[in-house]
Design an enzyme around this catalytic site. Structure first.
Site, short mmCIF file in Angstrom:
data_model
loop_
_atom_site.label_atom_id
_atom_site.label_comp_id
_atom_site.label_asym_id
_atom_site.label_seq_id
_atom_site.Cartn_x
_atom_site.Cartn_y
_atom_site.Cartn_z
N HIS A 135 36.92 38.57 38.18
CA HIS A 135 37.58 39.61 38.97
C HIS A 135 36.93 39.72 40.36
O HIS A 135 35.71 39.58 40.47
CB HIS A 135 37.45 40.95 38.22
N PRO A 136 37.70 39.95 41.41
CA PRO A 136 39.17 40.02 41.46
C PRO A 136 39.76 38.67 41.85
O PRO A 136 39.45 38.14 42.92
CB PRO A 136 39.43 41.05 42.55
#
Length: 454
Positions: free
Chosen positions: A429-430
């Protein structure tokens, strides 16, 4: 002893070079109809994957420059030196292949090869000088060349193909990847489509790609077929085409017309028609790899691996055959599309619609947010068998860096990837790729598949 060589490879593209370790390789490029020639390395290096990706990158950088203003950067407009930079890179690759062959003691002949008999190859150079060589085994890796629609008057005389596009910067009537990067560097571009776009790919994903392209200024003439091309006194090309729905004829003018109607294998003088699972032909000691072989994925990495495995089998080092299933690929359109495995349509055909479960999501890449870019066509779907462990049959992704995403997930297909494997994977992430391991909504449910946040 008995032969000049244990193995002779005809064709110096990706597959031929991979196969030609410690043997002889013949490579000769017949000039295109427009007189274009290129060096050692085949289509991928010279007029295919490599220059295409570099041109695509040039177009992406143009988009990035526009995005940069939203992030607060003030960047003056500038002209691209794309054509020269791309050509210089290709020339460096040509030279690199020559050096590698020399280092590996491969006999390289810049000559055109053809069969004399099952153990003899005739080689002819650009000046017509001829020689013959005998070989225990022969591999043809001559690839293919772009086709012209010869039934269309003026197509060959006035049209060009991908092999010519590297040397000019015209306005064009082109296929999707070419249309994408040409429009991306500011050229007025129209695509004429006879029936459907991206034939052979998942058609829902194809629709997302073309809708995105249309929204970004690329024009499409759907269900049309060209009738003739005529050069006007002004130098412009007048294209006449027929609307297949109404049978009415229409005309418009273009600076250039590029034909992207497929490629034809270089088999006219080789008498090679069918290929078996081990790349063999009807003659036991003659083999074919790469685009010249019918029914194979026309992809550079496929030819490279097939060439290496064939060479190892021929010298008795291995018995491993090439696996042509679940080969990942990417379409480098303005919104990239990457996939591996079956399309939704093919999965339904093989297993039945009731036996298929499709997990999907519409998502917005983080990099699109500040730039306020439309992400309506950024979409992911994973096609699974419904029963049991829900084995993944196909994975499809539209969005930034699609090739990088699908390359990683394609490894899972070699290990029996299931839906649970995806769900049990911890996200990075992200990223856009993380949306694949978050999938939880099925098409069958009818629920809104739009990702609403982190």
């Amino acid at each position: 002893g008995e032969y000049d060589y244990d193995l002779v490879v005809v064709g110096g593209g990706s597959g031929g070079l991979a196969c030609s370790k410690e043997v002889a390789v013949l490579d000769f490029v017949e000039p295109s109809l427009k007189g274009t020639k290129w060096g050692l390395g085949g289509t991928c290096v010279n007029v295919g994957c490599v220059p295409k990706k570099l041109m695509h990158q040039a177009a992406l950088l143009g988009t990035a420059l526009r995005d940069a203003r939203k992030y607060g950067w003030q960047i003056p407009e500038s002209q691209t030196a794309m054509a020269e930079a791309v050509q210089n890179h290709m020339k460096s690759l040509n030279w690199g292949h020559r050096v590698q062959l020399q280092d590996k003691k491969v006999k390289y002949l810049n000559m055109k090869g053809s069969l004399v008999d099952e153990h003899t190859v005739r080689a002819v150079d650009a000046k017509g000088k001829e020689m013959k060589m005998s070989a225990r085994n022969i591999v043809f890796a001559a690839g293919g060349r772009p086709k012209y629609p010869t039934h269309v008057p003026g197509a060959e005389e006035f049209g060009i193909t991908m092999s010519f596009i590297l040397w000019t910067r015209p306005n064009m009537n082109v296929a999707l990847e070419c249309a994408g990067f040409l429009a991306g560097i500011g050229l007025d571009t129209t695509v004429m489509v006879r029936r459907i776009a991206l034939r052979g790919f998942d058609q829902q994903m194809s629709g997302l790609v073309t809708v995105y392209m249309e929204a970004h200024g690329i024009k499409f003439s759907w269900k049309c077929t060209p009738k003739r091309v005529k050069k006007l006194p002004s130098g412009l090309l007048q294209v006449t085409w027929m609307d297949l729905n109404t049978t009415e004829e229409h005309q418009d003018t273009f600076n250039s017309v590029l034909w992207a109607v497929g490629r034809a294998p270089e088999t006219k003088t080789l008498n090679l028609e069918k290929v078996a699972a081990d790349e063999a032909t009807s003659v036991p000691n003659i083999f074919a790899i790469g685009d010249i072989a019918e029914g194979r994925p026309e992809l550079t990495p496929t030819a490279i691996k097939a060439g290496r495995l064939l060479a190892r089998r021929l010298v008795g080092r291995s018995t491993e055959l090439m696996n042509y299933e679940n080969v990942a690929t990417t379409v480098f359109t303005p919104l990239e599309y990457g996939c591996v495995g079956l399309s939704e349509e093919e999965a339904e055909r093989r297993h039945g619609k009731d036996q298929i479960e499709v997990y999907h999501a519409f998502y917005k890449p983080l990099e699109f947010t500040v730039a306020e870019r439309d992400a309506t066509q950024c979409y992911i779907k994973v096609v699974c068998l419904q029963e049991g462990e829900q084995r993944v049959l196909g994975l499809h992704f539209t969005g930034p860096n699609a090739g990088e995403v699908t390359q990683g997930f394609s490894l899972g297909f070699q290990c029996g990837l299931t839906y649970e494997h995806l769900r049990n994977t911890v996200r990075t992430h992200p990223t856009c790729a993380e949306e694949l391991v978050k999938l939880n909504i099925t098409k069958r449910s009818g629920l809104d598949a739009t990702v609403t946040g982190c």
